[in-house]
Design a protein around this motif. Structure first.
Motif, short mmCIF file in Angstrom:
data_model
loop_
_atom_site.label_atom_id
_atom_site.label_comp_id
_atom_site.label_asym_id
_atom_site.label_seq_id
_atom_site.Cartn_x
_atom_site.Cartn_y
_atom_site.Cartn_z
N THR A 87 0.83 -1.21 0.00
CA THR A 87 0.00 0.00 0.00
C THR A 87 0.86 1.25 0.00
N THR A 88 1.88 1.27 0.81
CA THR A 88 2.78 2.41 0.86
C THR A 88 3.43 2.64 -0.50
N ALA A 89 3.81 1.56 -1.17
CA ALA A 89 4.42 1.67 -2.50
C ALA A 89 3.44 2.26 -3.51
N VAL A 90 2.19 1.83 -3.48
CA VAL A 90 1.20 2.35 -4.43
C VAL A 90 0.92 3.82 -4.15
N ARG A 91 0.82 4.19 -2.89
CA ARG A 91 0.59 5.61 -2.57
C ARG A 91 1.77 6.47 -3.02
N ALA A 92 2.98 5.99 -2.83
CA ALA A 92 4.16 6.73 -3.29
C ALA A 92 4.19 6.80 -4.82
N LEU A 93 3.79 5.73 -5.48
CA LEU A 93 3.71 5.74 -6.94
C LEU A 93 2.70 6.77 -7.41
N ALA A 94 1.53 6.83 -6.79
CA ALA A 94 0.51 7.82 -7.16
C ALA A 94 1.07 9.24 -7.02
N ASP A 95 1.79 9.49 -5.94
CA ASP A 95 2.39 10.82 -5.72
C ASP A 95 3.42 11.14 -6.79
N GLY A 96 4.07 10.13 -7.33
CA GLY A 96 5.11 10.35 -8.32
C GLY A 96 4.63 10.49 -9.75
N LEU A 97 3.34 10.37 -9.96
CA LEU A 97 2.78 10.43 -11.32
C LEU A 97 2.10 11.76 -11.58
N SER A 98 2.80 12.85 -11.40
CA SER A 98 2.21 14.18 -11.53
C SER A 98 1.80 14.52 -12.96
N ASP A 99 2.40 13.89 -13.96
CA ASP A 99 2.07 14.19 -15.35
C ASP A 99 1.04 13.25 -15.95
N ARG A 100 0.43 12.41 -15.15
CA ARG A 100 -0.52 11.42 -15.65
C ARG A 100 -1.86 11.57 -14.94
N THR A 101 -2.94 11.16 -15.59
CA THR A 101 -4.24 11.07 -14.96
C THR A 101 -4.28 9.75 -14.21
N VAL A 102 -4.43 9.82 -12.89
CA VAL A 102 -4.37 8.62 -12.05
C VAL A 102 -5.73 8.41 -11.39
N THR A 103 -6.20 7.17 -11.42
CA THR A 103 -7.45 6.83 -10.75
C THR A 103 -7.27 5.48 -10.08
N GLY A 104 -8.13 5.19 -9.13
CA GLY A 104 -8.07 3.91 -8.45
C GLY A 104 -8.28 4.07 -6.96
N PHE A 105 -7.75 3.11 -6.19
CA PHE A 105 -7.95 3.14 -4.75
C PHE A 105 -6.83 2.41 -4.02
N THR A 106 -6.72 2.72 -2.75
CA THR A 106 -5.86 1.98 -1.83
C THR A 106 -6.70 1.57 -0.64
N THR A 107 -6.16 0.66 0.15
CA THR A 107 -6.83 0.26 1.39
C THR A 107 -5.84 0.46 2.54
N ARG A 108 -6.39 0.65 3.72
CA ARG A 108 -5.55 0.81 4.90
C ARG A 108 -6.25 0.18 6.10
#
Length: 179
Positions: A14-35
């Motif tokens: 989960t931490t990896a996916v959240r960091a990946l989302a933060d790193g994709l500033s030039d892309r349209t990102v959608t989806g979800f994470t769980t905690r």
């Protein structure tokens, strides 16, 4: 690009996916994470967070179910109301000939709770046929649905470990940004 990040519980998927989302500033990102939800140091449930800021309790020890996954009752309405609309919007736009600029779909995770939602598996299959980049986390345990995804020729499986969990998000972001 279709990537499954496979790892044991607690390794940092989960931490990896959240960091990946933060790193994709030039892309349209959608989806979800769980905690996890914790009370007094004890895990009592799981919250689903969409990448556009909505959230709901996906599973809890006090939910009656069905379905039940371990000691948790799962609220399928949270999947139907929060997770699936964003995912289906991406795949339906492509089916209709429209699209989003450079979409990346992030799913955390393809786990037993999420897969207990009847429409989720079909939605994931649709996304794998759409011209979108998809990154999802998956458990290491055997499951017919996830095992089949891991065997697809168009899916790359990356094993997340303590050794690569801090560097993997930026490496994946660089790959996805350059597409």
């Amino acid at each position: 690009m279709r990537i499954l990040i496979e790892g044991r519980p607690g390794v940092g998927k989960t931490t990896a996916v959240r960091a990946l989302a933060d790193g994709l500033s030039d892309r349209t990102v959608t989806g979800f994470t769980t905690r996890e939800m914790r009370e007094g140091g004890t895990r009592v449930g799981f919250v689903l967070d969409t990448l556009d800021g909505r959230h709901g309790v996906l599973a809890h020890v006090d939910f009656p179910g069905p379905p039940r996954v371990g000691r948790y009752g799962v609220d399928l309405g949270v999947m139907e109301e929060l997770a699936l609309p964003a995912l289906r919007a991406v795949s339906s736009r492509w089916d209709a000939g429209g699209g989003l600029p450079d979409p990346v779909v992030l799913i955390d995770e393809l786990g037993r709770m999420e897969l207990s939602c009847p429409g989720f598996q079909d939605t994931v299959r649709s996304l794998l046929e759409a011209p979108v980049d998809l990154v999802a986390t998956v458990h290491v345990h055997r499951d017919p649905f996830t095992d089949a995804l891991k065997e697809r020729d168009d899916v790359e499986v990356i094993h997340l470990s303590q050794a690569n969990r801090d560097t993997l998000p930026s490496k994946l972001a660089a790959r996805l940004q350059s597409r």
